[in-house]
Design an enzyme around this catalytic site. Structure first.
Site, PDB file in Angstrom:
ATOM      1  N   ASP A 158       0.731  -1.022  -0.003  1.00 30.56           N
ATOM      2  CA  ASP A 158       0.442   0.377  -0.083  1.00 30.56           C
ATOM      3  C   ASP A 158       1.111   0.897   0.227  1.00 30.56           C
ATOM      4  O   ASP A 158       2.184   1.853   0.111  1.00 30.56           O
ATOM      5  CB  ASP A 158      -0.673   0.350   1.163  1.00 30.56           C
ATOM      6  CG  ASP A 158      -1.450   1.350   0.954  1.00 30.56           C
ATOM      7  OD1 ASP A 158      -2.417   0.956   0.489  1.00 30.56           O
ATOM      8  OD2 ASP A 158      -1.767   1.829   2.080  1.00 30.56           O
ATOM      9  N   GLU A 187       1.185  -0.957  -5.315  1.00 34.62           N
ATOM     10  CA  GLU A 187       0.234   0.632  -4.945  1.00 34.62           C
ATOM     11  C   GLU A 187       1.357   1.594  -5.377  1.00 34.62           C
ATOM     12  O   GLU A 187       1.513   2.157  -4.475  1.00 34.62           O
ATOM     13  CB  GLU A 187      -0.635   0.912  -4.419  1.00 34.62           C
ATOM     14  CG  GLU A 187      -1.912   1.775  -4.999  1.00 34.62           C
ATOM     15  CD  GLU A 187      -1.863   2.616  -2.984  1.00 34.62           C
ATOM     16  OE1 GLU A 187      -3.485   3.167  -3.726  1.00 34.62           O
ATOM     17  OE2 GLU A 187      -1.909   2.297  -2.436  1.00 34.62           O
TER      18      GLU A 187
END
Length: 736
Positions: free
Chosen positions: A414, A467
């Site tokens: 993330d 990401e």
């Protein structure tokens, strides 16, 4: 005449005894427990609830003397060398027996100590945390925690009335690690650490940064979980998964928030357990044709509304759905049905909750001391100090932990962009440049590279996904070639551009035509996944259906056409739960998805479309084998802005038939639209998003078109094709 000293005074000084009862002794193991005085064995014990104390050896009790002016401290001669129990008594007649934690030696070995100190212990969870073991003939739990600047560390829980004086831990040299063995403590024991900082102040009780379990929120103590002994039965999947995660494999990911995928509304709206999800979720994913499930973070987190993105228990599967072995049941169930499992992993930041790792030993230990480096302004969280070897080691080991202990098939990392840049979301003067005066975070880059090298090197067949929302070069390129070493990268640029396009009224789309084509300029610079994630359906952004313009029929048609465009486009696929059946409402983590809407054929049709898109994507090599290679893609028509129409070819291996995709993003039917094709002959209309079973109007080409040797669009053949309004067609070559 001087009185004869008691046995207690031979074994412990008054000064040491007073430091024990005030919790200020630097080395309690030096005075508590069994010690030789001359040739005799003396036992010294502390129990603030006892008025009398005995050492019991083979059923025989030996009284220990109370130390004057030190209530609760007892010491006395205990013959022999056999193990003993302590028996306490109070003035009310109460009596209890317990083993003495101070009679046990250290558990950590010298090699573990060396590697921890060096910051190169790849599997710190094997040493730190709480482990149920047998030690020196006794059953109990070994506790170990890193707190290098602490003056004292104690493990506390119900087993010692949460009294930090009762089980102070043993400092292990230069490692900064403290450890102790607590006999009798076992699986399910609730505990925290009481830490006295270097300034002598006692910190708020801390959960275990390497704990394997936690209490249900809002309670936040760690829980001893024995994670050993699970009998995995997914050997075939583990042997084959490398091929399932490869660049030439069909990868279609179903992103899931476990707490809101489906709830038992009839049972107080409760969440499903891991074991219920192992049946209901896994069977659904198989039926829908997704190849992988991606879970939003399941590392223990205190606040439901963070969706797991503010983790405190990095080594603990959240107890919201069950204990660790039941989480393993879910993973194994997926594997036995041929589905891979990815976890969202959050090494970018952690919350400031008092029980968390922040200021763990009274100093900035896991985080930077300088808030310009150590505090995330957007999320009000701490940022890990990637330059500290023990912290980088902690994170890399945590990545390896999920892959090894839980057979996770990959990690989606993330917020990578927030890690890569020191000035991320900061104004001038609010960040600290790197040693060269630049904005790149060299330490975070090194940690991510080492994480990828370690995970790919130690665990066969896994994938890592970034990401990463910027144009940082080489995210999915090998580390030895200067890249970050990820297997895949989310294509955030493609997602932003194409969503902006399809949200526009079709009358204006011709002015933004190349928002749909621009992604092909860089589509093969990384190994991309095309993501329509949870981030696109929260915080007032509305659902995917609500983003679409027009009346309700047009909204559905637009979304069907967009999904067809997405599945035909180069890149692996990811769709957040609920979007496969076009849930109308924005996602709400507190309630179930709106499964009832499937009673409406328009929603059921969308679900059938996504199921069929997954099937054709998996079954046609041309649609996935070269997802990440430029020779797998060729434009047929990319410039027809007036008609808002696009056409392209997908190719696989030498022996794989080509596939052609045509998208029309206007509400006008294109009849007799001449489309160049790479071969003359019969082309089957393998999928038409305007088909009636998907909720469309059944316009199209009656199942096939015939191409003739009439060159068009720089192709040797062409056909007259009917392209329904707001639709995507997928054509497969059936031969001459």
């Amino acid at each position: 005449m001087t009185s004869k000293p008691t046995d207690a005074e031979f074994a412990i000084s008054i000064e040491d005894a007073r430091r024990i009862i005030t919790g200020q002794h630097d080395d309690p193991f030096a005075v508590l427990g069994p010690h030789k005085v001359g040739k005799a064995r003396y036992v010294t014990a502390f129990d603030p609830g006892a008025r009398r104390m005995f050492a019991v050896v083979s059923g025989k009790a030996y009284g220990l003397d109370a130390v004057a002016d030190a209530p609760g401290v007892f010491s006395g001669k205990v013959p022999g060398a056999k193990p003993y129990l302590l028996r306490g008594e109070d003035d009310a007649g109460g009596q209890w027996e317990m083993d003495d934690a101070f009679r046990f030696g250290p558990v950590m070995g010298e090699m573990d100590e060396y590697l921890l100190a060096e910051g190169t212990h790849e599997r710190i969870w094997k040493v730190l945390g709480a482990h149920v073991i047998e030690h020196e003939g006794a059953h109990g739990t070994h506790f170990a925690v890193w707190a290098p600047n602490a003056r004292r560390v104690s493990v506390v829980g119900d087993f010692n009335a949460w009294d930090g004086r009762r089980h102070p831990m043993r400092r292990r040299g230069a490692t900064g690690v403290w450890e102790t063995f607590v006999p009798g403590a076992g699986d399910g024991t609730v505990y925290k650490y009481e830490i006295v900082g270097i300034d002598g102040k006692t910190m708020p009780l801390k959960a275990d940064p390497v704990g394997f379990g936690s209490q249900h929120a809002p309670e936040n103590a760690s829980v001893v979980r024995d994670i050993t002994g699970y009998g995995w039965d997914d050997q075939q999947w583990m042997a084959e998964r490398g091929g399932r995660n490869a660049r030439n494999a069909p990868i279609s990911v179903y992103e899931v928030h476990l707490g809101s995928w489906r709830r038992k509304v009839e049972n107080d709206n409760r969440m499903l357990s891991y074991r219920e999800l192992a049946v209901e979720l896994v069977d659904y994913v198989v039926d829908m044709g997704f190849t992988h499930i991606e879970f939003l973070p399941i590392s223990e987190f205190p606040f439901d509304g963070s969706w797991g993105y503010q983790p405190v228990g990095m080594f603990a599967p959240t107890i919201r759905f069950g204990p660790p072995h039941e989480f393993r049941d879910l993973i194994e169930a997926a594997h036995l049905k041929g589905v891979g499992v990815l976890l969202d992993w959050v090494p970018g930041h952690f919350p400031t909750d008092a029980h968390g790792p922040g200021r763990f030993d009274g100093t900035a230990l896991y985080e930077h001391a300088d808030p310009r480096e150590g505090f995330h302004q957007d999320w009000n969280t701490y940022i890990f100090n990637y330059g500290r070897r023990e912290v980088a080691n902690y994170l890399i080991s945590n990545a390896l932990y999920w892959l090894e202990e839980y057979h996770i098939d990959g990690l989606r990392v993330d917020a990578v962009a927030s890690m890569l840049y020191r000035d991320y979301s900061r104004k001038d003067g609010e960040w600290v440049p790197n040693k060269d005066g630049g904005r790149e975070n060299y330490e975070a880059i090194a940690m991510l590279q080492n994480m990828n090298v370690t995970t790919y090197g130690k665990v066969e067949g896994v994938m890592t996904v970034a990401e990463e929302s910027t144009s940082f070069p080489g995210v999915s390129r090998p580390v030895d070639g200067g890249g970050l070493g990820f297997g895949y990268k989310w294509n955030m640029g493609w997602m932003n551009d194409t969503l902006e396009y399809v949200k526009k009224d079709p009358i204006y789309r011709k002015h933004h035509h190349h928002q749909m084509t621009f992604g092909l300029n860089y589509a093969f610079s990384e190994n991309f996944i095309l993501p329509i994630s949870h981030d696109e359906v929260v915080h007032g952004k509305g659902s995917m259906l609500e983003k679409m313009p027009g009346n309700l029929w047009e909204k559905f048609a637009n979304l069907r056409a967009y999904y067809g465009f997405m599945w035909g486009h180069p890149g692996k696929k990811l769709l957040f739960m609920g979007q496969e059946f076009a849930q109308a409402a924005e996602w709400n983590h507190n309630i179930s998805l709106d499964w009832a809407c499937l009673a409406d054929e328009r929603h059921a049709g969308m679900q059938r479309l996504v199921r069929d898109l997954n099937r054709i994507y998996a079954n046609e090599p041309a649609l996935h084998v070269k997802d990440c290679e430029p020779d797998g893609f060729q434009w047929i028509e990319s410039n027809d802005s007036d008609a808002s129409t696009y056409a392209w070819i997908r190719r696989g291996g030498e022996n794989d038939r080509p596939v052609v995709i045509i998208s029309n993003f206007t509400p006008i039917e294109r009849t007799e639209w001449q489309c160049g094709l790479p071969h003359a002959g019969r082309w089957r209309e393998a999928l038409n998003t305007d088909a009636g079973l998907y909720g469309g109007a059944d316009r199209g080409n009656m199942g096939e078109v015939t191409a003739v040797e009439d060159g068009w669009h720089n192709q040797p053949a062409s056909a007259r094709v009917t392209v329904p309004p707001l639709s995507t067609l997928i054509l497969t070559f059936e031969g001459s």
